[in-house]
Design an enzyme around this catalytic site. Sequence first.
Site, PDB file in Angstrom:
ATOM      1  N   ASP A  44       2.967   1.667  30.076  1.00 12.51           N
ATOM      2  CA  ASP A  44       1.420   1.408  30.209  1.00 12.51           C
ATOM      3  C   ASP A  44       0.896   0.756  28.893  1.00 12.51           C
ATOM      4  O   ASP A  44      -0.169   0.219  29.058  1.00 12.51           O
ATOM      5  CB  ASP A  44       0.598   2.250  31.060  1.00 12.51           C
ATOM      6  CG  ASP A  44       0.559   3.665  30.396  1.00 12.51           C
ATOM      7  OD1 ASP A  44       0.802   3.524  28.924  1.00 12.51           O
ATOM      8  OD2 ASP A  44      -0.333   4.511  30.653  1.00 12.51           O
ATOM      9  N   SER A  45       1.276   0.984  27.786  1.00 11.20           N
ATOM     10  CA  SER A  45       0.742   0.066  26.551  1.00 11.20           C
ATOM     11  C   SER A  45       0.899  -1.233  26.721  1.00 11.20           C
ATOM     12  O   SER A  45       0.238  -1.960  25.911  1.00 11.20           O
ATOM     13  CB  SER A  45       1.813   0.389  25.534  1.00 11.20           C
ATOM     14  OG  SER A  45       3.056   0.265  25.787  1.00 11.20           O
ATOM     15  N   ASP A  83       6.323   3.288  33.671  1.00 12.87           N
ATOM     16  CA  ASP A  83       5.299   4.354  33.239  1.00 12.87           C
ATOM     17  C   ASP A  83       4.649   4.349  34.393  1.00 12.87           C
ATOM     18  O   ASP A  83       3.965   3.389  35.133  1.00 12.87           O
ATOM     19  CB  ASP A  83       4.632   3.807  32.223  1.00 12.87           C
ATOM     20  CG  ASP A  83       4.072   4.925  30.919  1.00 12.87           C
ATOM     21  OD1 ASP A  83       4.412   6.007  31.329  1.00 12.87           O
ATOM     22  OD2 ASP A  83       3.739   4.400  29.822  1.00 12.87           O
ATOM     23  N   LYS A 113       7.920   7.772  34.005  1.00 12.02           N
ATOM     24  CA  LYS A 113       7.543   8.681  33.151  1.00 12.02           C
ATOM     25  C   LYS A 113       6.099   9.154  33.409  1.00 12.02           C
ATOM     26  O   LYS A 113       4.992   8.335  33.964  1.00 12.02           O
ATOM     27  CB  LYS A 113       7.457   7.984  31.727  1.00 12.02           C
ATOM     28  CG  LYS A 113       6.771   8.819  30.556  1.00 12.02           C
ATOM     29  CD  LYS A 113       7.056   8.234  29.266  1.00 12.02           C
ATOM     30  CE  LYS A 113       6.066   7.068  29.079  1.00 12.02           C
ATOM     31  NZ  LYS A 113       4.694   7.397  28.577  1.00 12.02           N
ATOM     32  N   GLU A 115       2.580  11.381  31.968  1.00  8.63           N
ATOM     33  CA  GLU A 115       1.998  12.253  30.807  1.00  8.63           C
ATOM     34  C   GLU A 115       1.447  13.510  31.173  1.00  8.63           C
ATOM     35  O   GLU A 115       0.909  13.819  32.318  1.00  8.63           O
ATOM     36  CB  GLU A 115       0.753  11.254  30.258  1.00  8.63           C
ATOM     37  CG  GLU A 115       1.232   9.913  29.701  1.00  8.63           C
ATOM     38  CD  GLU A 115       0.059   9.255  28.882  1.00  8.63           C
ATOM     39  OE1 GLU A 115      -1.187   9.844  28.853  1.00  8.63           O
ATOM     40  OE2 GLU A 115       0.224   8.066  28.597  1.00  8.63           O
ATOM     41  N   GLU A 182       4.708  12.394  21.476  1.00 11.07           N
ATOM     42  CA  GLU A 182       3.911  11.396  20.568  1.00 11.07           C
ATOM     43  C   GLU A 182       2.968  11.944  19.658  1.00 11.07           C
ATOM     44  O   GLU A 182       2.146  12.859  20.097  1.00 11.07           O
ATOM     45  CB  GLU A 182       3.128  10.407  21.493  1.00 11.07           C
ATOM     46  CG  GLU A 182       2.394   9.467  20.932  1.00 11.07           C
ATOM     47  CD  GLU A 182       1.903   8.351  21.916  1.00 11.07           C
ATOM     48  OE1 GLU A 182       2.314   8.334  23.008  1.00 11.07           O
ATOM     49  OE2 GLU A 182       1.110   7.514  21.390  1.00 11.07           O
TER      50      GLU A 182
END
Length: 293
Positions: A44-45, A83, A113, A115, A182
């Site tokens: 999602d960057s 993501d 993915k 978080e 991260e």
Amino acid sequence: MRVTISQIKEMKRKGERIPMLTCYEYTMARIFDGLGVPMLLVGDSLGMVVLGYETTVPVTLDEMLHHTAAVARGAKRALIVGDMPFMTYHTSPADALRNAARMLQEGGAQAVKLEGGIVVAETVRRLTDAGIPVMGHIGLTPQSVNQLGGYRVQGRSVPAARRLIEDARALEQAGVFCMVLETVPAALAKAITGLVHVPTIGIGAGPDCDGQVQVTYDLLGLFDDFVPKHAKRYARLAEEIRTAVSAYVGEVRDGAFPTGEHGFTMDAAALEAALEHVGTQPNGEARETVEAR
Ligand code: KIV
């Protein structure tokens, strides 16, 4: 044959380091796939480097699906991880299941993915029970930037380090096939890598993780406002693009591009016949002017 979840896990057992890259579109997906990059993350960057948002928080599931599907069309061998964007897996495990299923069915990803650690463990279990492979992501979790108060190193204090270890264990027990660490001190990332049996993929987490992931735009020097501390620039594509585009603009302005070699010919008699019916061009140009070109 596409890289499988078992092969990724096997790489840790064999001590083979795992290189992973973010990828947001078809052409780059083809290039990375051709080079044998085993895992591509449609991160999602993309909200920041492709869509111009300030953080990853505004990214929607539809935006992620759009880009994931493009990557899936380009990469036939790499394992593609999509993501899950902010708030698509927080409201309930049922919502998470529905949204993650879209990532596989519409996006063409093979895994998703999420978080978070302990707080998402139940959701991870629901997804893996349903046959959706999950990559975890702990340490600095950018979707929580507003809660964290910035992009800071995570896990430096004793309680914070213990929490991260518990998060890693909870994710492993919930069934993740690997996890991103991260912006975590290198020594702590090394310890976590030794404690869990699934691969750790580091970004700003030192050299001892089982694999590494980088944001492609940093690595290629495409996003060149600044270089994050965790990133290494392997190319300066933004500079190359500026040089190339300035040359193009200059050549169009002064008439050096295009030349005959970039155009197409036609039979002179055919053109003559076509122009026979034309007295004056719609823009008022006389026929002689057209013929003179
Ligand atoms: O969105 C992303 O690119 C990521 C990586 C930084 C791990 O989550």
